[in-house]
Design a protein around this motif. Structure first.
Motif, PDB file in Angstrom:
ATOM      1  N   ASP A 646      79.776  81.113  40.723  1.00 28.39           N
ATOM      2  CA  ASP A 646      80.288  80.693  42.030  1.00 28.39           C
ATOM      3  C   ASP A 646      80.558  81.911  42.904  1.00 28.39           C
ATOM      4  OD1 ASP A 646      81.343  79.297  44.129  1.00 28.39           O
ATOM      5  OD2 ASP A 646      83.142  78.616  43.102  1.00 28.39           O
ATOM      6  N   GLY A 647      81.217  82.914  42.326  1.00 26.99           N
ATOM      7  CA  GLY A 647      81.492  84.123  43.097  1.00 26.99           C
ATOM      8  C   GLY A 647      80.224  84.817  43.546  1.00 26.99           C
ATOM      9  N   LEU A 648      79.234  84.900  42.653  1.00 28.49           N
ATOM     10  CA  LEU A 648      77.979  85.556  42.991  1.00 28.49           C
ATOM     11  C   LEU A 648      77.246  84.791  44.095  1.00 28.49           C
ATOM     12  CD1 LEU A 648      76.009  87.825  42.397  1.00 28.49           C
ATOM     13  CD2 LEU A 648      75.030  86.426  40.558  1.00 28.49           C
ATOM     14  N   LEU A 649      77.245  83.466  44.010  1.00 25.90           N
ATOM     15  CA  LEU A 649      76.614  82.658  45.052  1.00 25.90           C
ATOM     16  C   LEU A 649      77.284  82.869  46.397  1.00 25.90           C
ATOM     17  CD1 LEU A 649      75.814  79.200  43.404  1.00 25.90           C
ATOM     18  CD2 LEU A 649      74.202  80.768  44.490  1.00 25.90           C
ATOM     19  N   ARG A 650      78.586  82.958  46.387  1.00 27.30           N
ATOM     20  CA  ARG A 650      79.299  83.196  47.646  1.00 27.30           C
ATOM     21  C   ARG A 650      78.934  84.557  48.233  1.00 27.30           C
ATOM     22  NH1 ARG A 650      85.326  80.492  47.403  1.00 27.30           N
ATOM     23  NH2 ARG A 650      84.819  78.762  46.002  1.00 27.30           N
ATOM     24  N   VAL A 651      78.824  85.550  47.373  1.00 28.29           N
ATOM     25  CA  VAL A 651      78.434  86.882  47.850  1.00 28.29           C
ATOM     26  C   VAL A 651      77.051  86.827  48.490  1.00 28.29           C
ATOM     27  CG1 VAL A 651      77.764  89.206  47.113  1.00 28.29           C
ATOM     28  CG2 VAL A 651      79.855  88.178  46.216  1.00 28.29           C
ATOM     29  N   LEU A 652      76.114  86.224  47.774  1.00 28.41           N
ATOM     30  CA  LEU A 652      74.719  86.247  48.227  1.00 28.41           C
ATOM     31  C   LEU A 652      74.486  85.383  49.456  1.00 28.41           C
ATOM     32  CD1 LEU A 652      72.991  86.168  44.741  1.00 28.41           C
ATOM     33  CD2 LEU A 652      73.295  88.126  46.254  1.00 28.41           C
ATOM     34  N   THR A 653      75.363  84.428  49.708  1.00 34.04           N
ATOM     35  CA  THR A 653      75.212  83.575  50.895  1.00 34.04           C
ATOM     36  C   THR A 653      76.167  83.968  52.010  1.00 34.04           C
ATOM     37  OG1 THR A 653      76.675  81.924  49.861  1.00 34.04           O
ATOM     38  CG2 THR A 653      74.303  81.610  49.609  1.00 34.04           C
ATOM     39  N   GLY A 654      76.838  85.129  51.862  1.00 38.51           N
ATOM     40  CA  GLY A 654      77.601  85.696  52.961  1.00 38.51           C
ATOM     41  C   GLY A 654      79.086  85.433  52.974  1.00 38.51           C
ATOM     42  N   ASP A 655      79.629  84.711  51.998  1.00 41.61           N
ATOM     43  CA  ASP A 655      81.064  84.419  51.981  1.00 41.61           C
ATOM     44  C   ASP A 655      81.784  85.451  51.105  1.00 41.61           C
ATOM     45  OD1 ASP A 655      83.576  83.337  52.132  1.00 41.61           O
ATOM     46  OD2 ASP A 655      83.124  81.547  50.925  1.00 41.61           O
ATOM     47  N   LEU A 656      81.876  86.659  51.601  1.00 46.60           N
ATOM     48  CA  LEU A 656      82.465  87.749  50.821  1.00 46.60           C
ATOM     49  C   LEU A 656      83.960  87.527  50.581  1.00 46.60           C
ATOM     50  CD1 LEU A 656      80.706  90.877  52.380  1.00 46.60           C
ATOM     51  CD2 LEU A 656      79.932  89.377  50.529  1.00 46.60           C
ATOM     52  N   ASP A 657      84.672  87.067  51.610  1.00 46.92           N
ATOM     53  CA  ASP A 657      86.114  86.830  51.459  1.00 46.92           C
ATOM     54  C   ASP A 657      86.380  85.762  50.407  1.00 46.92           C
ATOM     55  OD1 ASP A 657      86.620  88.694  53.410  1.00 46.92           O
ATOM     56  OD2 ASP A 657      86.862  87.224  55.032  1.00 46.92           O
ATOM     57  N   GLY A 658      85.597  84.675  50.464  1.00 45.05           N
ATOM     58  CA  GLY A 658      85.785  83.601  49.491  1.00 45.05           C
ATOM     59  C   GLY A 658      85.499  84.058  48.074  1.00 45.05           C
ATOM     60  N   ALA A 659      84.468  84.886  47.909  1.00 44.81           N
ATOM     61  CA  ALA A 659      84.118  85.395  46.584  1.00 44.81           C
ATOM     62  C   ALA A 659      85.235  86.270  46.032  1.00 44.81           C
ATOM     63  CB  ALA A 659      82.815  86.188  46.662  1.00 44.81           C
ATOM     64  N   GLN A 660      85.758  87.154  46.869  1.00 41.04           N
ATOM     65  CA  GLN A 660      86.821  88.038  46.414  1.00 41.04           C
ATOM     66  C   GLN A 660      88.069  87.255  46.036  1.00 41.04           C
ATOM     67  OE1 GLN A 660      87.743  91.239  49.078  1.00 41.04           O
ATOM     68  NE2 GLN A 660      89.456  91.976  47.884  1.00 41.04           N
ATOM     69  N   GLN A 661      88.432  86.284  46.858  1.00 45.82           N
ATOM     70  CA  GLN A 661      89.628  85.492  46.570  1.00 45.82           C
ATOM     71  C   GLN A 661      89.472  84.708  45.271  1.00 45.82           C
ATOM     72  OE1 GLN A 661      92.590  85.510  48.595  1.00 45.82           O
ATOM     73  NE2 GLN A 661      93.237  84.741  46.600  1.00 45.82           N
ATOM     74  N   LEU A 662      88.301  84.121  45.071  1.00 40.47           N
ATOM     75  CA  LEU A 662      88.052  83.340  43.857  1.00 40.47           C
ATOM     76  C   LEU A 662      88.244  84.185  42.610  1.00 40.47           C
ATOM     77  CD1 LEU A 662      86.877  80.720  42.487  1.00 40.47           C
ATOM     78  CD2 LEU A 662      84.643  81.855  42.641  1.00 40.47           C
ATOM     79  N   ILE A 663      87.654  85.365  42.598  1.00 42.38           N
ATOM     80  CA  ILE A 663      87.703  86.209  41.402  1.00 42.38           C
ATOM     81  C   ILE A 663      89.088  86.823  41.213  1.00 42.38           C
ATOM     82  CG2 ILE A 663      86.718  88.222  40.276  1.00 42.38           C
ATOM     83  CD1 ILE A 663      84.936  85.698  40.383  1.00 42.38           C
ATOM     84  N   GLU A 664      89.711  87.224  42.283  1.00 38.88           N
ATOM     85  CA  GLU A 664      91.073  87.767  42.148  1.00 38.88           C
ATOM     86  C   GLU A 664      92.026  86.713  41.612  1.00 38.88           C
ATOM     87  OE1 GLU A 664      92.060  89.376  45.956  1.00 38.88           O
ATOM     88  OE2 GLU A 664      91.018  91.286  45.583  1.00 38.88           O
TER      89      GLU A 664
END
Length: 919
Positions: A646-664
């Motif tokens: 999920d985090g990787l998909l968010r990164v690759l589709t441009g949702d960097l903030d969402g990816a960081q929040q999810l993993i943190e």
């Protein structure tokens, strides 16, 4: 719906009709509650007639106390006739399972799984529902055998839109089973009948008319219970004189039934008792049970039917009312009851029924009865009646003498196995005793060790399982086979003392191959799979010989969980060695098998692995769909692979903030005790976020830590560290740590060359080319990147191909070859746009502006202007696409045109430019 008793059931009639007329999709049910004799069966019969009037297919069974021990007796009532002509439409594993459950086929050597039976019932019900609406009636459902109830429960919780309706009945003193929690259920409580209805009932059934005062007394004393009222009415008809209010009425329903039984002759009583004690009392079987007990068994059966004690239908007998059967058995003294069941045990052919009769007739401990119970448990499990098998297996343990150490140990493990299969881990643990293990013969200890390790591991934790393995190794002595099994378990679980798992697996295989007998298949397959896994992790590639041998070994074994099968694990391994297409095929096949076999618990991890496969393959929409399925089917705990994907998909589709929040959030939830595998895959996402934000220092720190953690565990395979090498190599070059970047490149080039994996070779060459460019050797860098692009033409990871084209374009631009650079960058942009890799699309677009000036006099179209304005407000491409009802790729294409026309290179520059224009 007719009958005097039904005349007062207008509320029940309305409830049943609402159920039948309800056209909403999915299962719906009505569950009746009432005391014995209140009329539940009467309502069921009337409801069945109403359903047939509405062209429902009616499937019905009526539970009885004696049938609770006959596995799938209820299922046979429900489906035996309905399945005619349809069984051939089932997938073969389901058809065989259902035929065995319905006693149409002899069980094979491998037991039928409870899941297979449940899945077959699900498929059959769906097939029937596709033809017409289905009405299932479960009268006295608390007495319906548990395997039938579990099969229905399995099916119903998976039915979403099928037009199936259920009616069930339970007594007030009985708790409804879990079955009724799987579907939408309305409860219906049956109230006592009033004087008017009781009067009509007595007139209609007994031609008995009572004066009002006598009638009121009867209704009061019987509490409006129709069965009780009828029995009292029969007692009145047998008395002389006019009934009065002083009529000596019994004080309980049991007394009424006992008085009626007392009026029967001995032969009629014997026929009722035999019918009540047999689980499936046919005329033939009941006749055999009465041989030597009564003068003429057939006459006795006829007399019982005539007296209204026994009902007969199609050669099958049953007590006319459950209370009659229960009361008849209660009239027997303990010795008489034991003698009855001993006699019945000699005439029934079913091992499960023989075991139950023997258990009732004897007192533990009893070695002979324990053996019969053991056989009964095996028969039940072979038919897929796991719950019944567990009950008999526990009884077998109870009846085994304490002095029979070998039999006791074997039966305790057998009981633990079936309980564990039912999900009863705590109960299973009660039967696992180290003393039993120590007292087992070597062959049984070898057979049971893998199962015991698994139960201990998942119930008491890895340390307890490792402790058991260490003791098994220490106590193996000269038993080479046992030592091999213990080593195989140590390769899987570890020994708790830091022992080399690969060495354990290798030694286990050496010992297995040196045996003069067939090795334990479970342990051998475990060692083969683990050795394959360690070879991959160490960067030595996938050993096809080991994995194929594991598949061959497992083919000789009974059913095993799908996620533990080598054929499924192959799908996991293929994606780690870059064969994403092969992984997709294998995982898709495993998902279908899980659905066919009803193994719901396997679906979440299988979809999770498929999601990661699709993500690496650049199929982000498919990855997102698989991930959604995995999350939907997860029971509680979400696997780390899903969060990472999920985090990787968010990164690759441009949702960097969402990816960081999810993993943190995951790091915070896990705390310092987070496992190293989770920490590695989570750090890969955070490193990618930092790199794309231009924070190269943070990216190096995060990714280097993850790389060091993997190295400490002996992991050299890039996919096992979530393919962080690309981002780490880029970040190392960006921060000037060129020697470290080159070292990483050398590792990847060597591994890619040795294993013939073009993706690794291409990534390694790209990092080397970037390092050469950073040192100023642009000529060597261009040549190296040409080779990298050539390697990537064979890759199944399009993102890596695009990144290499991007790097090539950047180096060519620096080398003043703008025409060639433009071609490389346009190809990179096309690659990123095709897969929807938003951040890389923006990077490629920015690079293109450096080699392709903005068009002279270029103006934005209306659509381009709208997209530019939305992007300038901070919306992601996906959010812009949602607002404009367009695809993400369309937005990306227009945004690239905006950048070229306006001469900007980032969203920040675009926002600043539009703001200045407004001012």
């Amino acid at each position: 719906m007719r009958g005097a008793e039904w005349l007062a059931r207008s509320a029940e009639l309305a409830a049943v009709e609402r159920l039948l007329d309800d056209r909403d999709p999915g299962p719906r049910a009505l569950l009746m509650h009432g005391e014995p004799g209140i009329g539940k069966t009467t309502v069921c019969v009337a409801a069945m007639a109403a359903a047939r009037d509405r062209d429902f297919l009616v499937l019905a069974t009526r539970g009885s106390q004696s049938e609770t021990g006959l596995s799938f007796a209820g299922l046979t009532d429900l489906l035996d006739e309905a399945t005619d002509g349809l069984l051939h439409e089932l997938p073969e594993p389901q058809r065989i399972a259902l035929e065995v459950a319905l006693a149409r086929r002899m069980p094979g050597t491998a037991p039928v799984g409870q899941r297979e039976v449940g899945m077959a019932v699900l498929t059959m019900l769906r097939t029937l529902c596709a033809q017409r609406r289905v009405f299932v009636v479960l009268d006295d459902v608390s007495w319906v055998d548990s395997p039938t109830v579990e099969a229905l429960r399995f099916a119903l919780r998976r039915m979403r839109s099928e037009p199936i309706r259920l009616l069930g009945s339970v007594r007030l003193d009985q708790t409804p089973s879990q079955l009724w929690r799987e579907i939408t259920v309305d409860d219906l409580h049956l109230d006592p009948l009033d004087e008017r209805t009781i009067d009509q009932l007595l007139r209609t059934r007994l031609n008995l008319s009572l004066r009002p005062r006598v009638l009121r007394t009867l209704v009061r004393r019987t509490a409006g219970n129709p069965f009780w009222a009828l029995e009292v009415g029969r007692a009145i008809t047998r008395q002389h004189g006019e009934p009065t209010t002083d009529l000596p009425l019994p004080t309980s329903l049991t007394t009424v039934v006992n008085e009626r039984l007392a009026e029967l002759d001995m032969d009629t009583q014997a026929a009722l008792i035999a019918t009540s004690a047999l689980a499936y009392p046919t005329v033939s079987l009941t006749t055999r049970a009465l041989q030597g007990i009564v003068k003429d068994p057939l006459d006795a059966i006829d007399a019982a039917v005539t007296a209204g004690m026994v009902a007969e239908s199609s050669g099958r007998l049953r007590p006319a009312h459950p209370l009659l059967g229960y009361a008849a058995l209660e009239t027997l003294a303990p010795g008489g009851r034991a003698a009855l069941h001993r006699r019945l045990a000699t005439i029934v052919s079913d091992p499960e029924q023989r075991a139950r009769h023997m258990a009732i007739a004897a007192e533990p401990p009893d070695a002979e009865v324990a053996g019969v119970l053991d056989d009964g448990a095996t028969a039940a499990r072979t038919r897929g009646a796991t719950g019944a098998a567990a009950e008999l297996a526990e009884l077998a343990v109870e009846f085994t003498p304490a002095s029979a150490l070998v039999d006791l140990g074997r039966r305790r493990v057998a009981a633990a196995e079936v309980l564990y299969a039912l999900g009863e881990r705590e109960r299973a643990l009660q039967y696992i005793d180290e003393k039993d293990m120590a007292g087992m013969p070597p062959d049984l200890r070898r057979q049971n060790l893998p199962f015991l390790v698994e139960v201990i591991y998942w119930s008491r934790g890895p340390e307890a399982a490792q402790d058991m393995i260490r003791r098994a190794i220490a106590e193996a002595g000269d038993d080479t086979h046992l030592r091999a099994v213990a080593f195989a378990m140590a390769s899987d679980v570890g020994d708790g003392e830091g022992g080399d798992r690969e060495a354990y697996a290798t030694k286990a295989l050496e010992l297995f191959d040196g045996l003069d007998v067939e090795p334990d298949p479970a342990a051998l397959a475990s060692a083969l799979i683990h050795l394959t896994d360690t070879n991959i992790g160490a960067g030595r590639g996938m050993r096809e010989d080991l994995l194929s041998r594991a598949e061959q070994v497992q083919a000789t074994m009974p059913w095993m969980p799908i996620t533990a099968r080598a054929s499924t694990i192959r799908g996991y391994f293929l994606k780690t060695v870059d064969d994403l297409a092969g992984s997709r095929v294998v995982l898709g096949r495993a998902i279908k098998q899980a659905m066919d076999e009803g193994e719901d618990g396997a679906l979440s991890p299988l979809f999770g692995h498929l999601a990661l496969t699709e993500c690496w393959a650049g199929r982000y929409a498919e990855a997102g769909a698989a991930m959604d399925e995995a999350v939907r089917r997860a029971s509680g705990l979400i696997p780390a692979v899903l969060y990472a994907t999920d985090g990787l998909l968010r990164v690759l589709t441009g949702d960097l903030d969402g990816a960081q929040q999810l993993i943190e959030d995951q790091f915070n939830a896990e705390g310092p005790a987070i496992g190293f595998r989770k920490a590695i895959v989570y750090r890969q996402v955070l490193g990618a976020v930092a790199l794309l934000r231009g924070d190269d220092t943070t990216a190096v720190s995060v990714l280097t830590t993850a790389m060091d953690m993997a190295g400490a565990e002996g992991i050299r395979e890039p996919s096992r560290r979530q393919r962080l090498d690309s981002d780490l190599g880029q970040a190392l070059v960006n921060t000037g740590r060129l020697d470290e970047a080159q070292s990483l490149a050398d590792e990847l080039i060597d591994l890619g060359t040795r294993s013939a994996r073009p993706t690794l070779l291409g990534v390694g060459l790209r990092i080397q080319g970037l390092a050469e460019a950073a040192r100023g050797d642009l000529s060597s860098a261009a040549s190296t990147l040409d080779n990298a692009v050539a390697a990537h033409t064979q890759t199944q990871l399009p993102l890596e191909y695009g990144r290499t084209l991007l790097a090539q374009g950047q180096v060519l631009r620096r080398n003043k070859a703008k025409g060639e650079a433009r071609i490389a960058l346009e190809n990179a942009l096309a690659c990123f746009t095709a897969i929807g890799a938003t951040p890389f699309t923006e990077i490629a677009t920015t690079e293109l502006t450096r080699v392709q000036p903005a068009r002279s006099g270029g103006t934005l179209t209306k659509t381009e202007r709208k997209i530019a304005e939305l992007v300038a407000t901070g919306l992601t491409n996906r959010e812009v696409a949602a607002q404009l009802f367009a695809s993400v790729r369309t937005v990306e294409g227009h945004l690239a045109a905006v950048y070229r026309k306006l001469g900007v290179r980032s969203r920040t520059e675009l926002a600043r430019l539009l703001s200045d224009q407004e001012d």
